[in-house]
Scaffold this active site. Structure first.
Site, PDB file in Angstrom:
ATOM      1  N   CYS A   1       0.841  -1.192   0.000  1.00  0.00           N
ATOM      2  CA  CYS A   1       0.000   0.000   0.000  1.00  0.00           C
ATOM      3  C   CYS A   1       0.879   1.246   0.000  1.00  0.00           C
ATOM      4  CB  CYS A   1      -0.889   0.000   1.257  1.00  0.00           C
ATOM      5  SG  CYS A   1      -1.840   1.498   1.496  1.00  0.00           S
ATOM      6  N   PRO A   2       0.638   2.245  -0.812  1.00  0.00           N
ATOM      7  CA  PRO A   2      -0.517   2.438  -1.692  1.00  0.00           C
ATOM      8  C   PRO A   2      -0.283   1.993  -3.138  1.00  0.00           C
ATOM      9  CG  PRO A   2       0.707   4.472  -1.573  1.00  0.00           C
ATOM     10  CD  PRO A   2       1.480   3.459  -0.770  1.00  0.00           C
TER      11      PRO A   2
END
Lengths: 141, 83
Positions: B22-23
């Site tokens: 993430c992201p």
């Protein structure tokens, strides 16, 4: 429908907080938010040419002794260097990065050219306050 | 949609975001969305646990249709339809 607006007052110039700011910025970019980042004191140093891309010149705000472990983990997880989050967010959505005029001078950065090419302008605190007043979300990092 | 229906969907764009945290998967999905047309289906492959909830929520918030998630060995595939 108008895009939501996010204002970030980015005081920190530490690798951990810059990375966190970059990740938040990425989320905002995915959401098509309009973002204004006001780079204050320590943050302005981090955005200077010759420093921004050089992790040896930046430290961690918390657990500074764990810097090597932190950097190794980010690399292992394929997490980009903090500046790349800002660059990618600018490509995806409307992100403006403003350097605080005083902050720049503290570190010897008088002109926009003293900072990385992602910086859009040098501004005063009035613009930061106005942006915070008008935005849907504002953060201090 | 059940797992078999998801697996048999006609997919117009495949985003392999395995190996990114993430992201990364969210940004990869966001970028790839610009490459398909309204009504077309995109699949996002990820091994990042945070992405399991993140991408479906993002898709729905932006008005796209989250079709479901298929569990694979060591990763999962999220299916969404562009609005």
């Amino acid at each position: 429908m108008e895009n939501k607006r996010l204002t970030i007052a980015l005081f920190s110039g530490s690798l951990d907080k810059l990375t966190a700011a970059g990740i938040i910025l990425s989320g905002a970019a995915a959401d098509d938010m309009d973002v204004e980042v006001f780079v204050l004191l320590q943050g302005a140093r981090a955005f200077m040419k010759g420093i921004a891309e050089n992790n040896d010149k930046l430290e961690l705000a918390e657990n500074p002794k764990l810097k090597a472990e932190f950097m190794e983990s980010l690399e292992k997880l394929n997490v980009k260097p903090w500046l790349e989050f800002f660059r990618e967010a600018k490509e995806l959505t409307n992100v403006k990065i403003y350097i605080c005029g005083l902050a720049g001078k503290v570190w010897g950065g008088e002109k926009l050219d003293d900072f990385v090419d992602l910086a859009d302008d040098i501004v005063g605190i009035g613009e930061c306050i106005t942006s915070m007043e008008e935005s849907d979300i504002h953060l201090f990092i | 949609m059940n797992q078999d229906e998801l697996k048999n969907l006609e997919v117009h764009k495949k985003v392999d975001a395995r190996g990114t945290a993430c992201p990364g998967p969210l940004l990869a999905a966001k970028k790839a969305l610009g490459e398909i047309n309204s009504g077309e289906v995109m699949e996002i492959l990820s091994s990042d646990e945070g992405t399991r909830r993140d991408v479906p929520k993002w898709a729905q918030k932006k008005g796209h249709e989250y079709l479901g998630t298929v569990e694979e060995s060591g990763y999962f595939t999220i299916f969404m339809k562009k609005k």
